[in-house]
Design a protein around this motif. Structure first.
Motif, PDB file in Angstrom:
ATOM      1  N   HIS A 273       0.772  -1.174   0.138  1.00 49.09           N
ATOM      2  CA  HIS A 273      -0.124  -0.024   0.007  1.00 49.09           C
ATOM      3  C   HIS A 273       0.825   1.195  -0.114  1.00 49.09           C
ATOM      4  O   HIS A 273       1.953   1.317   0.512  1.00 49.09           O
ATOM      5  N   LEU A 274       0.353   2.432  -0.566  1.00 54.24           N
ATOM      6  CA  LEU A 274       0.943   3.507  -0.505  1.00 54.24           C
ATOM      7  C   LEU A 274       0.171   4.510  -0.210  1.00 54.24           C
ATOM      8  O   LEU A 274      -1.114   4.540  -0.715  1.00 54.24           O
ATOM      9  N   THR A 275       0.382   5.747   0.735  1.00 50.39           N
ATOM     10  CA  THR A 275      -0.392   6.735   0.724  1.00 50.39           C
ATOM     11  C   THR A 275      -0.918   7.321  -0.426  1.00 50.39           C
ATOM     12  O   THR A 275      -0.026   7.513  -1.244  1.00 50.39           O
ATOM     13  N   LEU A 276      -1.861   8.074  -0.566  1.00 49.33           N
ATOM     14  CA  LEU A 276      -2.572   8.620  -1.536  1.00 49.33           C
ATOM     15  C   LEU A 276      -1.852   9.861  -1.690  1.00 49.33           C
ATOM     16  O   LEU A 276      -1.264  10.560  -1.106  1.00 49.33           O
ATOM     17  N   GLU A 277      -1.762  10.351  -3.236  1.00 50.27           N
ATOM     18  CA  GLU A 277      -1.375  11.503  -3.608  1.00 50.27           C
ATOM     19  C   GLU A 277      -2.019  11.964  -4.860  1.00 50.27           C
ATOM     20  O   GLU A 277      -2.813  11.484  -5.300  1.00 50.27           O
ATOM     21  N   GLY A 278      -1.847  13.371  -5.243  1.00 50.68           N
ATOM     22  CA  GLY A 278      -2.231  13.831  -6.512  1.00 50.68           C
ATOM     23  C   GLY A 278      -3.791  14.060  -6.404  1.00 50.68           C
ATOM     24  O   GLY A 278      -4.270  14.268  -5.417  1.00 50.68           O
ATOM     25  N   SER A 279      -4.374  13.938  -7.584  1.00 49.41           N
ATOM     26  CA  SER A 279      -5.743  14.411  -7.592  1.00 49.41           C
ATOM     27  C   SER A 279      -6.726  13.213  -6.886  1.00 49.41           C
ATOM     28  O   SER A 279      -7.743  13.408  -6.502  1.00 49.41           O
ATOM     29  N   GLU A 280      -6.111  12.093  -6.640  1.00 53.86           N
ATOM     30  CA  GLU A 280      -6.976  11.045  -6.080  1.00 53.86           C
ATOM     31  C   GLU A 280      -7.010  11.361  -4.678  1.00 53.86           C
ATOM     32  O   GLU A 280      -7.872  11.232  -3.855  1.00 53.86           O
ATOM     33  N   ARG A 281      -5.819  11.799  -4.029  1.00 52.46           N
ATOM     34  CA  ARG A 281      -5.914  12.197  -2.548  1.00 52.46           C
ATOM     35  C   ARG A 281      -6.796  13.380  -2.503  1.00 52.46           C
ATOM     36  O   ARG A 281      -7.618  13.401  -1.427  1.00 52.46           O
ATOM     37  N   GLU A 282      -6.776  14.325  -3.252  1.00 57.04           N
ATOM     38  CA  GLU A 282      -7.693  15.499  -3.383  1.00 57.04           C
ATOM     39  C   GLU A 282      -9.169  15.222  -3.398  1.00 57.04           C
ATOM     40  O   GLU A 282      -9.975  15.906  -2.465  1.00 57.04           O
ATOM     41  N   ARG A 283      -9.482  14.301  -4.284  1.00 57.01           N
ATOM     42  CA  ARG A 283     -10.925  13.647  -4.326  1.00 57.01           C
ATOM     43  C   ARG A 283     -11.287  13.025  -3.229  1.00 57.01           C
ATOM     44  O   ARG A 283     -12.385  13.664  -2.676  1.00 57.01           O
ATOM     45  N   VAL A 284     -10.412  12.467  -2.711  1.00 57.25           N
ATOM     46  CA  VAL A 284     -10.991  11.460  -1.490  1.00 57.25           C
ATOM     47  C   VAL A 284     -11.036  12.643  -0.314  1.00 57.25           C
ATOM     48  O   VAL A 284     -11.982  12.644   0.594  1.00 57.25           O
ATOM     49  N   LEU A 285      -9.952  13.338  -0.061  1.00 69.99           N
ATOM     50  CA  LEU A 285     -10.068  14.504   1.056  1.00 69.99           C
ATOM     51  C   LEU A 285     -11.429  15.294   0.991  1.00 69.99           C
ATOM     52  O   LEU A 285     -11.969  15.855   1.916  1.00 69.99           O
ATOM     53  N   ALA A 286     -11.677  15.529  -0.353  1.00 70.22           N
ATOM     54  CA  ALA A 286     -13.080  16.320  -0.732  1.00 70.22           C
ATOM     55  C   ALA A 286     -14.334  15.757  -0.110  1.00 70.22           C
ATOM     56  O   ALA A 286     -15.157  16.571   0.505  1.00 70.22           O
ATOM     57  N   ILE A 287     -14.354  14.463  -0.103  1.00 75.64           N
ATOM     58  CA  ILE A 287     -15.354  13.816   0.365  1.00 75.64           C
ATOM     59  C   ILE A 287     -15.275  13.704   1.852  1.00 75.64           C
ATOM     60  O   ILE A 287     -16.603  13.972   2.532  1.00 75.64           O
ATOM     61  N   ILE A 288     -14.340  13.407   2.393  1.00 79.35           N
ATOM     62  CA  ILE A 288     -14.193  13.698   3.860  1.00 79.35           C
ATOM     63  C   ILE A 288     -14.506  14.767   4.411  1.00 79.35           C
ATOM     64  O   ILE A 288     -15.141  14.914   5.398  1.00 79.35           O
ATOM     65  N   ARG A 289     -13.861  15.678   3.747  1.00 78.70           N
ATOM     66  CA  ARG A 289     -14.042  17.261   4.549  1.00 78.70           C
ATOM     67  C   ARG A 289     -15.470  17.479   4.397  1.00 78.70           C
ATOM     68  O   ARG A 289     -16.053  18.338   5.148  1.00 78.70           O
ATOM     69  N   GLU A 290     -16.135  17.445   3.245  1.00 77.86           N
ATOM     70  CA  GLU A 290     -17.498  17.498   3.014  1.00 77.86           C
ATOM     71  C   GLU A 290     -18.306  16.844   4.313  1.00 77.86           C
ATOM     72  O   GLU A 290     -19.056  17.370   4.871  1.00 77.86           O
ATOM     73  N   GLY A 291     -17.862  15.632   4.427  1.00 78.73           N
ATOM     74  CA  GLY A 291     -18.821  14.904   5.415  1.00 78.73           C
ATOM     75  C   GLY A 291     -18.589  15.610   7.030  1.00 78.73           C
ATOM     76  O   GLY A 291     -19.491  15.555   7.713  1.00 78.73           O
ATOM     77  N   ILE A 292     -17.259  15.804   7.296  1.00 78.08           N
ATOM     78  CA  ILE A 292     -16.798  16.557   8.668  1.00 78.08           C
ATOM     79  C   ILE A 292     -17.744  17.751   8.636  1.00 78.08           C
ATOM     80  O   ILE A 292     -18.176  18.266   9.637  1.00 78.08           O
ATOM     81  N   GLY A 293     -17.804  18.610   7.396  1.00 72.57           N
ATOM     82  CA  GLY A 293     -18.312  19.871   7.576  1.00 72.57           C
ATOM     83  C   GLY A 293     -19.831  19.888   7.751  1.00 72.57           C
ATOM     84  O   GLY A 293     -20.380  20.882   8.181  1.00 72.57           O
ATOM     85  N   SER A 294     -20.604  18.712   7.176  1.00 72.77           N
ATOM     86  CA  SER A 294     -21.885  18.529   7.098  1.00 72.77           C
ATOM     87  C   SER A 294     -22.297  17.823   8.134  1.00 72.77           C
ATOM     88  O   SER A 294     -23.515  17.165   8.316  1.00 72.77           O
ATOM     89  N   ARG A 295     -21.437  17.337   9.206  1.00 76.53           N
ATOM     90  CA  ARG A 295     -21.667  16.183  10.223  1.00 76.53           C
ATOM     91  C   ARG A 295     -22.947  16.458  11.119  1.00 76.53           C
ATOM     92  O   ARG A 295     -22.941  17.791  11.340  1.00 76.53           O
ATOM     93  N   PRO A 296     -23.980  15.636  11.144  1.00 71.90           N
ATOM     94  CA  PRO A 296     -25.030  15.896  12.072  1.00 71.90           C
ATOM     95  C   PRO A 296     -24.863  16.375  13.434  1.00 71.90           C
ATOM     96  O   PRO A 296     -23.841  15.585  14.027  1.00 71.90           O
ATOM     97  N   ARG A 297     -25.532  17.354  13.767  1.00 69.27           N
ATOM     98  CA  ARG A 297     -25.438  17.740  15.302  1.00 69.27           C
ATOM     99  C   ARG A 297     -25.742  16.671  16.293  1.00 69.27           C
ATOM    100  O   ARG A 297     -25.445  16.948  17.530  1.00 69.27           O
ATOM    101  N   ASN A 298     -26.711  16.140  15.950  1.00 69.91           N
ATOM    102  CA  ASN A 298     -27.240  15.060  16.888  1.00 69.91           C
ATOM    103  C   ASN A 298     -27.750  13.838  16.438  1.00 69.91           C
ATOM    104  O   ASN A 298     -27.787  13.754  14.974  1.00 69.91           O
TER     105      ASN A 298
END
Length: 298
Positions: A273-298
């Protein structure tokens, strides 16, 4: 039927340092967060735990560390992913001595066994331990498919108590019930099929992506248990893009990056396995950060 294992049994990552050495303390810290979220059990050294990339002594170190951290609060299972019957037998015996509560047994790695060989392998591993175990069926990842009829042939194995069904075919849940009744506890192992699987009748969830969002993961499971389907659907619509990260060939890298973004560990993985890089990393990070940003409050 009252099964021994039910509920959420997350498959946890094996935390590593940048130099690929084991970070047992970080693995224990993450395990503690999961235990406190309300999980019913924990699986170490599964596919997400990079079992096949760990040295034999490393796997045993991880099992011992998480057994120690759990201190009997939840059962700790180890994945079994060996290439030969004898090494699998030796592994389960060693883990039993380390205090593991049971196992999640994958088919023998590398070799594509036929049904006769597959059944013989599982029987031999089962006979090597007195502990209960879960059969992990993932024909997509490991080519060997254990059908409901094959499970019926194994129904006389007393310590085989559960099945992790990861074929991706939810029909299998109904077929398992028709063929085997309630003989085995049924766990889903495909994160984004949790709602469909719950409706069809499962006993547990081997969660992957949810290890980064343990509170929400537990809440979704509890909604399904209580039949709160409107609440479950609403939560799933937020969770779904994150859960789908568990269904990709690079699920280890994706989930470890998600764990890191949530402050619960690091993204370092064991080669090949290798850590993600480039456009793939940015795409996955965008999904993760969108999830964190819209995380339900309860």
């Amino acid at each position: 039927m009252n099964h021994l294992w039910t509920g959420v049994f997350p498959a946890i990552t094996t935390q590593l340092r940048k130099d690929q050495s084991l970070d047992l303390e970080a693995t224990q810290r993450h395990a503690e967060v999961l235990i406190r979220s309300g999980v019913s059990g924990m699986i170490v050294c599964g596919s997400l735990g990079e079992n096949q990339s760990l040295a034999p002594e490393e796997k045993r170190s991880v099992v011992g560390a998480i057994v120690q951290q759990s201190a009997g609060r939840v059962p700790v299972l180890s994945g079994v992913a060996e290439c030969s019957t004898e090494t699998a037998r030796k592994y389960v015996q060693d883990c039993e001595r380390l205090g593991a509560a049971g196992f999640m047994v994958m088919p023998a790695m590398v070799y594509k066994a036929d049904p006769r060989e597959t059944l013989a392998y599982y029987r031999a591993v089962a006979a090597a331990t007195s502990l209960p175990w879960m059969l992990y069926n993932n024909p997509i990842g490991y080519t060997v498919d254990v059908t409901p009829e094959m499970m019926r042939e194994l129904s006389d194995v007393p310590n085989l108590i559960a099945m992790k069904e990861s074929s991706g075919n939810t029909r299998r849940i109904t077929e398992m019930r028709i063929v085997n009744g309630d003989r085995f506890a049924l766990f889903t192992g495909v994160d984004d099929l949790i709602l469909e699987s719950s409706i069809l009748g499962i006993d547990g969830w081997v969660a992957g992506s949810g290890i980064a969002f343990p509170q929400e993961n537990q809440r979704l499971w509890e909604h399904t248990r209580a039949g709160r389907w409107d609440e479950a659907r609403a939560l799933l619509r937020w969770f779904h893009p994150l859960l789908k990260l568990d269904t990709h060939i690079k699920f280890v890298q994706y989930i470890k990056l998600m764990v890191q973004e949530c402050g619960l560990g690091s993204e370092w993985v064991r080669e090949p396995h290798l850590t993600l890089e480039g456009s793939e990393r940015e795409r996955v990070l965008a999904i993760i950060r969108e999830g964190i940003g819209s995380r339900p409050r309860n």
